[in-house]
Design an enzyme around this catalytic site. Structure first.
Site, PDB file in Angstrom:
ATOM      1  N   ARG A 130       1.308  -1.008  -0.275  1.00  0.00           N
ATOM      2  CA  ARG A 130       0.026   0.226  -0.185  1.00  0.00           C
ATOM      3  C   ARG A 130       0.543   0.984   0.468  1.00  0.00           C
ATOM      4  NH1 ARG A 130      -4.728   1.897  -1.024  1.00  0.00           N
ATOM      5  NH2 ARG A 130      -6.302   2.803   0.573  1.00  0.00           N
ATOM      6  N   THR A 404      -9.571   0.664  -9.637  1.00  0.00           N
ATOM      7  CA  THR A 404      -9.003   0.008  -8.929  1.00  0.00           C
ATOM      8  C   THR A 404      -8.900  -1.290 -10.133  1.00  0.00           C
ATOM      9  OG1 THR A 404      -9.500   0.542  -6.897  1.00  0.00           O
ATOM     10  CG2 THR A 404      -8.685  -2.493  -7.303  1.00  0.00           C
ATOM     11  N   THR A 422      -3.968  -0.582  -7.627  1.00  0.00           N
ATOM     12  CA  THR A 422      -5.114   0.785  -7.526  1.00  0.00           C
ATOM     13  C   THR A 422      -4.449   1.492  -7.553  1.00  0.00           C
ATOM     14  OG1 THR A 422      -7.066   1.447  -6.828  1.00  0.00           O
ATOM     15  CG2 THR A 422      -5.648   1.253  -4.707  1.00  0.00           C
ATOM     16  N   ASN A 424      -6.749   4.140  -6.943  1.00  0.00           N
ATOM     17  CA  ASN A 424      -7.908   4.229  -5.979  1.00  0.00           C
ATOM     18  C   ASN A 424      -8.423   4.967  -7.399  1.00  0.00           C
ATOM     19  OD1 ASN A 424      -9.131   4.994  -4.257  1.00  0.00           O
ATOM     20  ND2 ASN A 424      -8.785   7.355  -3.584  1.00  0.00           N
ATOM     21  N   GLY A 498     -13.918   1.009  -4.867  1.00  0.00           N
ATOM     22  CA  GLY A 498     -13.885   1.083  -2.915  1.00  0.00           C
ATOM     23  C   GLY A 498     -14.483  -0.278  -2.029  1.00  0.00           C
TER      24      GLY A 498
HETATM   25  N1  GLY Z   1      -8.403   2.801  -3.134  1.00  0.00           N
HETATM   26  C1  GLY Z   1      -9.797   2.217  -3.024  1.00  0.00           C
HETATM   27  C2  GLY Z   1      -9.239   1.033  -1.775  1.00  0.00           C
HETATM   28  O1  GLY Z   1      -7.957   1.008  -1.658  1.00  0.00           O
HETATM   29  O2  GLY Z   1     -10.374   1.188  -0.936  1.00  0.00           O
END
Ligand code: GLY
Length: 593
Positions: A130, A404, A422, A424, A498
């Site tokens: 991340r 994503t 992703t 985002n 999301g």
């Molecule tokens: N950007 C979407 C997530 O990571 O949930």
């Protein structure tokens, strides 16, 4: 969108034809009546009359390997690597880099992601790559002088977290792969250098992003003169090819410390971003233990924090397990039980989860069966339970997901990789790194940029997910592997969308385990979503029987309709091999041999 369970006709001049020439096109076929394991007979599903996807569709079948993603060319790159002797991990890393070329709305080297890996020798892990907040990030960096939330966490240079994808894929390969980085990156480099023909899915995505990207980066290969390339045009990305070649030659360090890092920092400085060389040098992916939970005798390997995916799914499934058997698919009770379980799991998700390096997450409690039992006892059989903390200003609609991407890979040995990655938003922050040729993420919006205020998904999150320098923003990404009762990989699944990632992925698992659907039906079945706030049950247009809708209204549910929920890609073991299904609501490719 068209369903493509075989590679799209307009695809790469390189990777896809090679895969097809070597392996032949995967033959769609119907699922066999029953597997030789203890798996149940998979019955034909029945969907509501108004539902646009028919039940009983076939899947792509292959005897040995399978790769599924939103890009046929990227899936073919994975197949090429396995045909050349690589394992599922080699193939997944090849696919990840290829997606950065062929699916630039979400495939990336300028973002981050998560992988669940399960090896045939019994090893498994969760790799967390991340993005992190830059060292110069501050709690209120996205508020204006009056304390109001701006859109700077969504668009522009300041929206980006420090990218983790290159470091994460490299770590995955080093630990579980068999081939060098330079080999597995070859398909991606070729696709960037030689180009590939844009299909209608990518052309549509580009057209939707043209204004945002051109506003932030006037010169890109996607939008020459500010206009998106049309379907049928060839997309050549020489800057990206050079960047990928440098990473292939010199490893992840080339991205975090070499000229690529210089280009990224220069780009940040051009537009008021705050990522520095020190941020890039400090970036470290984190190998974690996968959450190992059970559901009705099946074993799940799911993503722990910094993603909320695994905890929230586990909590919801544990609540659902309390009911002896699941109610009939699509019935009022089914909607009520799923909505209630998701609502309760999301209340915990939104308030208690954050980066475990910064906040103490009560993992044991949230994933325990005893806790789930206590939550299940709060469900009133006859009424919806209001999410008590709801305030009207927070009740933003859940948006149709457009961001994503998830991919799944399995090999003949039974190694399996489940990865979600992703930027985002689709096309991230809209910022393209000049000279290095890739899009940057807008992942900072996944923080609670103002705790208690909804983000772009309508999620209302708390202090545990407030911005701090070096912290990972909470994610919903839920790459998951389900093992059958004899311990073999049954299902490799995950999603884009999301917060709907969590509920959509859970539903494919339920459809397979409880409702005994084929994978094709499990993916085509109408979906439902609840995330606590806004306090509503979201369903897909045509995906609910009118009488059921009336009953749910009468029980007190605020019902919201969307055209489509979630973008899922999945593989399932069947008798004699694997079936792969890309999202029927979007586009993609399943390729195997
Ligand atoms: N950007 C979407 C997530 O990571 O949930």
């Amino acid at each position: 969108m068209t369903v493509m369970t075989v590679p799209h006709a307009r695809t790469s001049a390189l990777a896809l034809p090679l895969a097809l020439a070597l392996f032949g096109a995967c033959t769609p076929r119907s699922t066999p009546a029953a597997a030789s394991t203890a798996e149940p007979t998979r019955a034909a599903a029945r969907f509501p009359d108004g539902w646009r996807l028919t039940a009983g569709a076939s899947s792509t079948f292959a005897a040995q390997t399978m790769a599924v993603s939103n890009s046929p060319q990227a899936s073919a790159a994975a197949a090429d690597i396995m045909k050349a002797g690589g394992n599922a991990v080699d193939a997944a890393v090849a696919l990840g880099f290829a997606l950065a070329v062929t699916w630039p709305e979400a495939g990336n080297i300028g973002g981050g992601g998560y992988t669940i890996v399960h090896m045939a020798d019994g090893r498994s892990a969760a790799i967390d790559y991340r993005e992190v907040a830059p060292l110069a990030a501050t709690r209120n960096m996205y508020l204006d002088a009056n304390g109001k939330v701006t859109d700077r966490s969504i668009e522009g240079h300041l929206a980006s977290g420090v990218p983790g994808a290159v470091a994460g894929l490299n770590l995955l390969l080093e630990r579980y792969g068999t081939m060098p980085l330079s080999r597995v990156m070859q398909p991606a480099i070729a696709l960037a250098r030689e180009g590939f023909v844009i299909d209608t899915a990518l052309a549509g995505s580009m057209a939707r992003a043209a204004a945002t990207v051109s506003r932030n980066s006037p010169v890109t290969p996607y939008f020459p003169n500010g206009t998106a390339l049309p379907a049928g045009a060839r997309l050549v990305q020489p800057d990206l090819a050079r960047t990928l070649q440098a990473i292939a030659d010199n490893g992840a360090k080339a991205f975090y410390e070499g000229w690529i890092a210089d280009s990224l920092v220069a780009e940040q400085q051009r537009g008021g971003g705050v990522i520095t060389r020190a941020d890039l040098k400090a970036y470290t992916p984190v190998p974690r233990n996968a959450i190992a939970s059970t559901y009705r005798g099946y074993r799940l390997l799911a993503m722990p924090p910094s993603s909320s995916g695994g905890v929230t799914m586990t909590e919801a499934l544990n609540i659902l397990e309390q009911s002896g058997t699941m109610p009939a698919y699509g019935s009022t009770r089914w909607f009520h039980l799923l909505g209630s379980a998701f609502q309760r799991a999301f209340i915990d998700r939104n308030s208690k989860l954050g980066d475990p390096a910064f906040v103490k997450v009560p993992m044991e409690q949230l994933t325990s069966k005893a806790y789930a039992k206590s939550l299940a006892a709060t469900i009133d059989d006859a009424r919806a339970t209001p999410t008590k903390t709801l305030e009207p200003k927070m009740a933003q609609p859940v948006r149709e997901p457009e961001h994503t991407t998830h991919y799944a890979v399995v090999d003949a040995q039974g190694n399996a990789v489940s990865t979600t990655t992703t930027l985002n938003n689709s096309w991230g922050s809209g910022v393209w790194v000049r000279g290095a040729g890739f899009m940057l993420n807008d992942e900072m919006d996944d923080f609670a940029v103002q705790p208690g205020t909804a983000n772009m998904y309508g999620l209302v999150q708390g202090e545990a997910n407030a911005i701090q320098p070096g912290k990972r923003m909470l994610s919903a990404m839920s790459p998951t592997i389900v093992l059958d009762k004899s311990g073999r990989v049954l299902l490799v699944v995950g999603a884009a969308g999301g917060p709907t990632i969590i509920t959509g992925t859970t539903q494919v698992i339920l459809n397979v385990i409880d409702h005994h659907m084929t994978l094709a039906d499990a993916m085509r079945a109408p979906r439902v979503h609840h995330q606590a706030l806004p306090d509503s049950l979201t369903y897909e247009d045509g995906g609910i029987r009118p009488a059921v809708l009336d009953s749910l209204h009468a029980m007190g549910y605020a019902m919201r309709k969307l055209r489509a929920l979630v973008n899922i890609n999945a593989i399932m073991r069947v008798n004699g091999g694997w079936e792969g299904v890309p999202e029927p609501r979007r586009s993609g490719g399943a390729v195997g041999y």
